[in-house]
Scaffold this motif. Structure first.
Motif, short mmCIF file in Angstrom:
data_model
loop_
_atom_site.label_atom_id
_atom_site.label_comp_id
_atom_site.label_asym_id
_atom_site.label_seq_id
_atom_site.Cartn_x
_atom_site.Cartn_y
_atom_site.Cartn_z
N PHE A 320 0.83 -1.21 0.00
CA PHE A 320 0.00 0.00 0.00
C PHE A 320 0.86 1.26 0.00
N LEU A 321 1.95 1.26 0.77
CA LEU A 321 2.84 2.42 0.79
C LEU A 321 3.50 2.64 -0.56
N THR A 322 3.83 1.57 -1.25
CA THR A 322 4.41 1.70 -2.59
C THR A 322 3.42 2.33 -3.56
N ARG A 323 2.15 1.94 -3.46
CA ARG A 323 1.12 2.56 -4.32
C ARG A 323 0.96 4.04 -4.01
N LEU A 324 1.05 4.39 -2.73
CA LEU A 324 0.96 5.80 -2.36
C LEU A 324 2.15 6.58 -2.92
N GLN A 325 3.33 5.98 -2.89
CA GLN A 325 4.52 6.67 -3.37
C GLN A 325 4.51 6.86 -4.88
N ARG A 326 3.77 6.02 -5.59
CA ARG A 326 3.71 6.14 -7.05
C ARG A 326 2.63 7.10 -7.53
N ALA A 327 1.76 7.54 -6.62
CA ALA A 327 0.68 8.45 -7.01
C ALA A 327 1.22 9.86 -7.23
N ALA A 328 0.46 10.68 -7.98
CA ALA A 328 0.91 12.02 -8.34
C ALA A 328 0.73 13.02 -7.20
N TRP A 329 -0.38 12.95 -6.48
CA TRP A 329 -0.70 13.85 -5.37
C TRP A 329 -0.59 15.33 -5.75
N PRO A 330 -1.41 15.81 -6.66
CA PRO A 330 -1.37 17.25 -6.97
C PRO A 330 -1.75 18.12 -5.78
N GLY A 331 -2.53 17.57 -4.84
CA GLY A 331 -2.89 18.31 -3.63
C GLY A 331 -1.93 18.09 -2.49
N ASN A 332 -0.83 17.35 -2.74
CA ASN A 332 0.25 17.12 -1.80
C ASN A 332 -0.23 16.49 -0.49
N VAL A 333 0.29 16.92 0.65
CA VAL A 333 0.01 16.24 1.92
C VAL A 333 -1.47 16.36 2.28
N ARG A 334 -2.11 17.46 1.93
CA ARG A 334 -3.53 17.62 2.23
C ARG A 334 -4.35 16.55 1.49
N GLU A 335 -4.03 16.32 0.23
CA GLU A 335 -4.75 15.29 -0.53
C GLU A 335 -4.46 13.91 0.04
N LEU A 336 -3.22 13.65 0.44
CA LEU A 336 -2.87 12.36 1.05
C LEU A 336 -3.67 12.16 2.33
N GLU A 341 -8.10 9.37 5.19
CA GLU A 341 -9.36 9.47 5.93
C GLU A 341 -10.46 8.67 5.24
N ARG A 342 -10.49 8.71 3.91
CA ARG A 342 -11.46 7.88 3.17
C ARG A 342 -11.20 6.41 3.40
N CYS A 343 -9.93 6.03 3.45
CA CYS A 343 -9.60 4.62 3.70
C CYS A 343 -10.11 4.18 5.07
N LEU A 344 -10.03 5.06 6.07
CA LEU A 344 -10.54 4.72 7.39
C LEU A 344 -12.06 4.61 7.38
N VAL A 345 -12.71 5.49 6.61
CA VAL A 345 -14.17 5.46 6.56
C VAL A 345 -14.66 4.16 5.94
N PHE A 346 -14.03 3.74 4.83
CA PHE A 346 -14.49 2.54 4.11
C PHE A 346 -13.77 1.28 4.54
N GLN A 347 -12.89 1.40 5.57
CA GLN A 347 -12.22 0.22 6.12
C GLN A 347 -11.50 -0.58 5.04
N SER A 348 -10.81 0.13 4.15
CA SER A 348 -10.14 -0.54 3.04
C SER A 348 -8.96 0.30 2.58
N ALA A 349 -7.91 -0.39 2.12
CA ALA A 349 -6.74 0.30 1.58
C ALA A 349 -7.02 0.68 0.13
N LEU A 350 -7.74 1.76 -0.05
CA LEU A 350 -8.16 2.19 -1.39
C LEU A 350 -6.96 2.62 -2.22
#
Length: 427
Positions: A320-336, A341-350
């Motif tokens: 999961f961390l590797t997938r996060l590192q490969r994402a673009a994140w135009p909103g940077n840390v705020r988007e991350l 937070e969405r992952c916690l809501v849906f109980q899944s590593a989206l």
């Protein structure tokens, strides 16, 4: 650096040249007439020895000098027309050790500054500058993309300095119209304008003895720029409707996502105000420039969101961390943070590229890219689309409650209202 030119005028900011260990890296401004290397227009390059460059019609020469290589001296005529930039050699104690004495490299050191954490060289360099800035009262300018943590950096500088126990006030320069912003900053007397039924103390006066954080200073209206310049120069303010000036003892930290040098070049921002603000300039790297920091940032964010041990284990797996590192994140840390937070809501590593958080199994829809426009225009359109979609989804998630949505998104409520007006959305 010595400059000699036969031209009568050159632009204020044409290009930046930064020394590196093996030479110099140059970055050009986007404005005309442009910058040229050996007759070819460029945006960024690493200087080679004795390469010629021109800025508009200004001939220049930059040389990357090394301690072991002595470049040929320029003749008299060349010296009169050349911009010579010498990169200082490394001090003897900093020279690399011989190969046979080289020690194994140790893991990167973890650094923290306030709530910020990093191991990357770029972020740690910013932390060092923040620590130096905290030890004095000089004006600080934080520059970085949206979501890079400029507000948290400003608060960390304040808390690490001598004014930590004094007030820390935040003013968003882009959230209010010019007439209201002037009253917000400097205050007003009773009867100064229609509706001024009593005297109001401004942010500078209220922050006396402490720190005022001017967020989005690049959005400051032109008519207020000379008034802010006077405050920075003389440390005194005048309320609206008053005829006297009042001294204030306040430390100023400003932040912007804009390139203020380009704004000065375009005539939208005063050069004298820029130089007054950029006494200590601190660039904050984007998340894509510090991907090695993502595991540490994820741990810090999840702990702040109150994740359980099971959720921490699920959202900190190597895959999961590797997938996060490969994402673009135009909103940077705020988007991350919002994604976690969405992952916690849906109980899944989206997946960061999931088009619908409520339906993580939905197939990804390829995004159309118009390559016929410039990169800057294409990026601006993509960011506008992202802002619209994100704000719309955020309000839907929180039932249209702006205060609750702003708190969940870790943004100022006034700024969220400004986004709603910009994109024609209703709460």
């Amino acid at each position: 650096m010595n400059l000699s030119s036969e031209e009568s005028a050159v632009p204020r900011f044409h290009c930046e040249m930064k020394p590196e260990q093996k030479g110099a890296r140059a970055r050009a401004q986007d404005e005309r007439p442009g910058t040229y290397v050996d007759g070819v227009r460029w945006r960024q390059s690493r200087a080679r020895v004795r390469s010629g460059s021109t800025g508009g019609y200004l001939p220049a020469r930059h040389e990357a000098r090394d301690e072991t290589v002595a470049p040929e001296p320029l003749n008299r005529d060349e010296a009169q027309r050349a911009l010579r930039m010498q990169v200082a050699p490394m001090p003897s104690e900093a020279l690399p050790a011989p190969a046979q004495e080289t020690l194994p490299m140790s893991p990167p050191e973890r650094a923290t500054f306030g709530e910020l954490v990093a191991t990357s060289a770029a972020a740690r360099a910013s932390f060092e500058r923040m620590a130096c800035a905290a030890a004095c009262n000089a004006t600080v300018l934080l520059e970085g993309e949206t979501g890079t943590g400029k507000s948290r950096a400003a608060l960390a500088i304040h808390r690490a300095g001598a004014r930590a126990n004094a007030p820390f006030l935040v003013v968003d320069c882009g959230a209010l119209p010019a007439n209201l912003l002037e009253s917000e900053l400097f205050g007003h007397e009773k009867g100064a304008f229609t509706g001024a039924i009593q005297r109001r103390v401004g942010a500078f006066e209220e922050a006396d003895g402490g720190t005022i954080f001017l967020d989005e200073i690049g959005e400051l209206p032109a008519e207020l720029q000379p008034k802010l310049l006077r405050v920075l120069e003389n440390r005194e303010i005048r309320r609206l409707g008053s005829n006297t000036y009042q001294a204030v003892n306040v430390r100023v930290i400003a932040a912007t996502h804009r390139d203020l040098r380009a704004e000065v070049q375009a005539g939208r921002f005063r050069a004298d105000l820029f130089f007054r603000l950029a006494v200590v300039g601190i660039p904050l790297p984007s998340l894509r420039e510090r991907t090695e920091d993502i595991p540490l940032i994820v741990e810090r964010i999840l702990a702040g969101l109150g994740a359980t041990s099971e959720q921490l284990a699920q959202l900190t797996t190597p895959d999961f961390l590797t997938r996060l590192q490969r994402a673009a994140w135009p909103g940077n840390v705020r988007e991350l943070r919002n994604h976690l937070e969405r992952c916690l809501v849906f109980q899944s590593a989206l997946s960061p590229s999931a088009p619908d958080a409520a339906n993580p199994m939905a197939p990804a829809v390829p995004r159309a890219v118009d390559a016929s426009v410039t990169y800057a225009e294409s990026r601006r359109r993509a960011l506008e689309t992202f802002e619209h979609d994100y704000v719309e989804a955020l309000l839907k998630l929180h039932g249209g409650k702006v205060s609750q949505a702003a708190a969940a998104a870790d943004m100022d409520r006034v700024y969220l209202y400004r986004l709603l007006r910009r994109h024609g959305l209703k709460s």
